[in-house]
Scaffold this active site. Structure first.
Site, PDB file in Angstrom:
ATOM      1  N   THR A  29       0.830  -1.211   0.000  1.00  0.00           N
ATOM      2  CA  THR A  29       0.000   0.000   0.000  1.00  0.00           C
ATOM      3  C   THR A  29       0.864   1.260   0.000  1.00  0.00           C
ATOM      4  OG1 THR A  29      -0.129  -0.021   2.425  1.00  0.00           O
ATOM      5  CG2 THR A  29      -1.901  -1.160   1.224  1.00  0.00           C
ATOM      6  N   ASN A  31       2.247   5.019  -0.938  1.00  0.00           N
ATOM      7  CA  ASN A  31       1.718   6.269  -1.474  1.00  0.00           C
ATOM      8  C   ASN A  31       2.458   6.554  -2.788  1.00  0.00           C
ATOM      9  OD1 ASN A  31       4.238   7.618  -0.840  1.00  0.00           O
ATOM     10  ND2 ASN A  31       3.523   7.840   1.268  1.00  0.00           N
ATOM     11  N   PHE A  33       4.761   8.756  -3.652  1.00  0.00           N
ATOM     12  CA  PHE A  33       6.203   8.930  -3.483  1.00  0.00           C
ATOM     13  C   PHE A  33       6.894   7.572  -3.343  1.00  0.00           C
ATOM     14  CE2 PHE A  33       9.777   9.601  -0.421  1.00  0.00           C
ATOM     15  CZ  PHE A  33      10.612  10.329  -1.250  1.00  0.00           C
ATOM     16  N   GLU A  34       6.342   6.703  -2.506  1.00  0.00           N
ATOM     17  CA  GLU A  34       6.931   5.385  -2.283  1.00  0.00           C
ATOM     18  C   GLU A  34       6.857   4.515  -3.531  1.00  0.00           C
ATOM     19  OE1 GLU A  34       5.911   5.026   2.486  1.00  0.00           O
ATOM     20  OE2 GLU A  34       4.367   4.570   0.996  1.00  0.00           O
ATOM     21  N   GLY A 103      -0.807   6.709   6.696  1.00  0.00           N
ATOM     22  CA  GLY A 103      -0.362   5.627   5.815  1.00  0.00           C
ATOM     23  C   GLY A 103      -0.392   4.283   6.520  1.00  0.00           C
ATOM     24  N   ASP A 104       0.046   4.262   7.762  1.00  0.00           N
ATOM     25  CA  ASP A 104       0.004   3.026   8.547  1.00  0.00           C
ATOM     26  C   ASP A 104      -1.438   2.604   8.797  1.00  0.00           C
ATOM     27  OD1 ASP A 104       2.787   2.966   8.709  1.00  0.00           O
ATOM     28  OD2 ASP A 104       2.812   4.102  10.580  1.00  0.00           O
TER      29      ASP A 104
END
Length: 181
Positions: A29, A31, A33-34, A103-104
């Site tokens: 999962t 975002n 950027f990642e 995000g977590d």
């Protein structure tokens, strides 16, 4: 790993995630950027986002969920959930708040809903966004009551998880994911 152009972990860990961890994962999962870091690809439109999800599928990941991206407009972000057989996008209303841990929380909610819905990617995405929106909006609303003007201190932006237990267990969603593949 990071967000908004900033790494939260040492940069020398990126190859470990990209080359060793990602091929072992069933669900990820990231975002925007990642996802860009993990693939080396840029995401400036929906076609490029789909190229990124495909690149991650080719590494062995069965379900790729881009938790948030800047592909929307001033009022929305775009999320994407993809399997090799189907792909959905969802428009996520932006909240004028910066909460640590979203995000977590997104990852935990999506994994729980994915299990509970017997791998229904569309419903899992919708329920995840519904819960997340409820929690972030409630957190912002309560913080704004405490601070009527100016910037809200980070301590007041602690996600209101316990206070929103009902939304975690039984989310109400008005936002629907749209099949794009």
């Amino acid at each position: 790993m990071g967000d908004n152009g900033k790494m939260y972990v040492p940069e020398d860990i990126l190859p470990v995630y990209r080359d060793n961890v990602i091929p072992l994962a069933d669900i990820i999962t990231p975002n925007q950027f990642e996802a860009e870091l993990l693939t080396g690809l840029k995401m400036t439109n929906l076609k490029e986002a789909l190229n990124i999800t495909e690149a991650l599928h080719q590494k062995g990941v069965k379900t790729v969920v881009i938790s948030s991206s800047e592909l929307g407009d001033d009022t929305t972000m775009i999320g994407i959930a993809s399997t090799p057989n189907e792909c959905y996008k969802i428009e996520i209303p932006k909240v004028d708040a910066c909460c640590t841990g979203t995000g977590d929380l997104f990852a935990a909610l999506f994994l729980a809903w994915h299990y509970k819905t017997k791998n229904d990617v569309k419903l899992s995405l919708e329920n995840t966004i519904a819960t997340l929106q409820t929690i972030v909006q409630d957190t912002y609303r309560k913080a704004r009551v405490s601070v009527t003007s100016g910037e809200i201190p980070p301590a007041l932006m602690e996600l209101q998880l316990i206070q929103n237990k009902a939304a975690v267990e039984n989310p109400t969603s008005n936002i629907k994911a749209i099949k794009i593949k």
